[in-house]
Design a protein around this motif. Structure first.
Motif, PDB file in Angstrom:
ATOM      1  N   MET A   1       0.984  -1.275   0.097  1.00 42.50           N
ATOM      2  CA  MET A   1       0.045  -0.263  -0.171  1.00 42.50           C
ATOM      3  C   MET A   1       1.025   1.208   0.143  1.00 42.50           C
ATOM      4  N   SER A   2       0.515   2.123  -0.775  1.00 43.10           N
ATOM      5  CA  SER A   2       1.508   3.368  -0.986  1.00 43.10           C
ATOM      6  C   SER A   2       1.266   4.197   0.560  1.00 43.10           C
ATOM      7  N   HIS A   3       2.167   5.078   0.857  1.00 46.57           N
ATOM      8  CA  HIS A   3       2.178   5.834   1.904  1.00 46.57           C
ATOM      9  C   HIS A   3       1.382   6.938   1.644  1.00 46.57           C
ATOM     10  N   THR A   4       0.951   7.514   0.513  1.00 45.96           N
ATOM     11  CA  THR A   4       0.250   8.632   0.218  1.00 45.96           C
ATOM     12  C   THR A   4      -1.177   8.333  -0.331  1.00 45.96           C
ATOM     13  N   PRO A   5      -2.200   8.093   0.793  1.00 45.37           N
ATOM     14  CA  PRO A   5      -3.310   7.727   0.068  1.00 45.37           C
ATOM     15  C   PRO A   5      -4.138   8.908  -0.961  1.00 45.37           C
ATOM     16  N   SER A   6      -4.701   8.382  -2.019  1.00 47.49           N
ATOM     17  CA  SER A   6      -5.031   9.374  -2.769  1.00 47.49           C
ATOM     18  C   SER A   6      -6.644   9.582  -2.597  1.00 47.49           C
ATOM     19  N   LEU A   7      -7.185  10.583  -3.348  1.00 44.69           N
ATOM     20  CA  LEU A   7      -8.662  10.911  -3.077  1.00 44.69           C
ATOM     21  C   LEU A   7      -9.470   9.752  -3.453  1.00 44.69           C
ATOM     22  N   GLU A   8      -9.014   9.237  -4.490  1.00 42.43           N
ATOM     23  CA  GLU A   8      -9.635   7.988  -5.151  1.00 42.43           C
ATOM     24  C   GLU A   8      -9.878   7.011  -4.165  1.00 42.43           C
ATOM     25  N   ARG A   9      -8.630   6.516  -3.826  1.00 43.57           N
ATOM     26  CA  ARG A   9      -8.562   5.558  -2.782  1.00 43.57           C
ATOM     27  C   ARG A   9      -9.504   5.577  -1.391  1.00 43.57           C
ATOM     28  N   ILE A  10      -9.374   7.032  -1.005  1.00 39.01           N
ATOM     29  CA  ILE A  10     -10.060   7.363   0.088  1.00 39.01           C
ATOM     30  C   ILE A  10     -11.835   7.312  -0.217  1.00 39.01           C
ATOM     31  N   SER A  11     -12.077   7.914  -1.464  1.00 36.24           N
ATOM     32  CA  SER A  11     -13.406   7.915  -1.912  1.00 36.24           C
ATOM     33  C   SER A  11     -13.809   6.453  -1.951  1.00 36.24           C
ATOM     34  N   ASN A  12     -13.055   5.715  -2.641  1.00 36.27           N
ATOM     35  CA  ASN A  12     -13.428   4.253  -2.684  1.00 36.27           C
ATOM     36  C   ASN A  12     -13.788   3.535  -1.307  1.00 36.27           C
ATOM     37  N   ALA A  13     -12.922   3.775  -0.311  1.00 36.14           N
ATOM     38  CA  ALA A  13     -13.166   3.457   0.947  1.00 36.14           C
ATOM     39  C   ALA A  13     -14.463   3.657   1.597  1.00 36.14           C
ATOM     40  N   LEU A  14     -14.930   5.021   1.538  1.00 34.80           N
ATOM     41  CA  LEU A  14     -16.010   5.802   1.995  1.00 34.80           C
ATOM     42  C   LEU A  14     -17.078   5.472   1.321  1.00 34.80           C
ATOM     43  N   GLU A  15     -17.013   4.705   0.057  1.00 33.98           N
ATOM     44  CA  GLU A  15     -18.225   4.659  -0.723  1.00 33.98           C
ATOM     45  C   GLU A  15     -19.507   4.152   0.022  1.00 33.98           C
ATOM     46  N   PRO A  16     -19.481   3.133   0.977  1.00 35.86           N
ATOM     47  CA  PRO A  16     -20.564   2.923   1.477  1.00 35.86           C
ATOM     48  C   PRO A  16     -21.382   3.989   2.423  1.00 35.86           C
ATOM     49  N   LEU A  17     -20.667   5.110   2.410  1.00 31.51           N
ATOM     50  CA  LEU A  17     -21.559   6.373   3.289  1.00 31.51           C
ATOM     51  C   LEU A  17     -22.028   7.013   2.019  1.00 31.51           C
ATOM     52  N   PHE A  18     -22.082   6.618   0.887  1.00 37.01           N
ATOM     53  CA  PHE A  18     -22.618   7.573  -0.298  1.00 37.01           C
ATOM     54  C   PHE A  18     -22.681   8.969  -0.036  1.00 37.01           C
ATOM     55  N   PRO A  19     -21.166   9.479  -0.008  1.00 41.82           N
ATOM     56  CA  PRO A  19     -20.996  10.968   0.401  1.00 41.82           C
ATOM     57  C   PRO A  19     -21.666  11.744  -0.899  1.00 41.82           C
ATOM     58  N   ILE A  20     -22.220  12.852  -0.616  1.00 46.29           N
ATOM     59  CA  ILE A  20     -22.646  13.879  -1.353  1.00 46.29           C
ATOM     60  C   ILE A  20     -21.672  14.845  -1.798  1.00 46.29           C
ATOM     61  N   GLU A  21     -20.637  15.030  -0.679  1.00 45.87           N
ATOM     62  CA  GLU A  21     -19.397  15.929  -1.018  1.00 45.87           C
ATOM     63  C   GLU A  21     -18.376  15.088  -0.269  1.00 45.87           C
ATOM     64  N   LEU A  22     -17.151  15.151  -0.704  1.00 41.39           N
ATOM     65  CA  LEU A  22     -16.055  14.641  -0.142  1.00 41.39           C
ATOM     66  C   LEU A  22     -14.900  15.323  -0.580  1.00 41.39           C
ATOM     67  N   ARG A  23     -14.121  15.719   0.587  1.00 38.95           N
ATOM     68  CA  ARG A  23     -12.776  16.401   0.325  1.00 38.95           C
ATOM     69  C   ARG A  23     -11.620  15.753   0.989  1.00 38.95           C
ATOM     70  N   PHE A  24     -10.616  15.372   0.579  1.00 38.40           N
ATOM     71  CA  PHE A  24      -9.630  14.928   1.411  1.00 38.40           C
ATOM     72  C   PHE A  24      -8.277  15.600   0.867  1.00 38.40           C
ATOM     73  N   SER A  25      -7.663  16.110   2.122  1.00 36.39           N
ATOM     74  CA  SER A  25      -6.629  16.967   1.673  1.00 36.39           C
ATOM     75  C   SER A  25      -5.339  17.060   2.730  1.00 36.39           C
ATOM     76  N   ASN A  26      -4.090  17.263   2.414  1.00 36.91           N
ATOM     77  CA  ASN A  26      -3.127  17.221   3.266  1.00 36.91           C
ATOM     78  C   ASN A  26      -3.477  18.509   4.218  1.00 36.91           C
ATOM     79  N   GLN A  27      -2.935  18.255   5.064  1.00 37.01           N
ATOM     80  CA  GLN A  27      -2.802  19.472   6.346  1.00 37.01           C
ATOM     81  C   GLN A  27      -1.599  20.076   6.332  1.00 37.01           C
ATOM     82  N   PHE A  28      -1.481  21.647   6.582  1.00 37.28           N
ATOM     83  CA  PHE A  28      -0.285  22.330   6.484  1.00 37.28           C
ATOM     84  C   PHE A  28      -0.109  22.618   7.998  1.00 37.28           C
ATOM     85  N   ILE A  29       1.268  22.918   8.407  1.00 35.45           N
ATOM     86  CA  ILE A  29       1.516  23.043   9.845  1.00 35.45           C
ATOM     87  C   ILE A  29       1.937  24.575   9.456  1.00 35.45           C
TER      88      ILE A  29
END
Length: 88
Positions: free
Chosen positions: A1-29
């Motif tokens: 498994m890659s160490h940087t999850p992509s939005l596509e992989r996160i979206s696929n994992a959360l598919e059972p939630l049937f998200p209306i909107e989904l955003r996944f981003s890196n945090q900045f310090i």
């Protein structure tokens, strides 16, 4: 498994939630122009969250994100809303 999850992989994992909107981003310090490694923010609007308290929403999402925790995702903040709580 890659160490940087992509939005596509996160979206696929959360598919059972049937998200209306989904955003996944890196945090900045603050003060660091580069995103922090392993630190992410997840924003989801889903009908599945309707009537659920915040802690139950987080538990539900963590169940779907288990494969990523410790494998590229080390810290994640989440904003989890029901449609009635959003502008959608």
């Amino acid at each position: 498994m890659s160490h940087t999850p992509s939005l596509e992989r996160i979206s696929n994992a959360l598919e059972p939630l049937f998200p209306i909107e989904l955003r996944f981003s890196n945090q900045f310090i603050p003060g660091n122009p580069q995103p922090a490694s392993g630190l992410y923010h997840l924003f989801v609007i889903s009908r599945r969250f309707e009537g659920l308290p915040k802690i139950e929403r987080h538990r539900l999402v963590f169940e779907y994100l288990k494969p990523f925790i410790g494998h590229g995702v080390h810290n994640i903040t989440m904003t989890l809303l029901a449609p009635s709580e959003s502008r959608h």
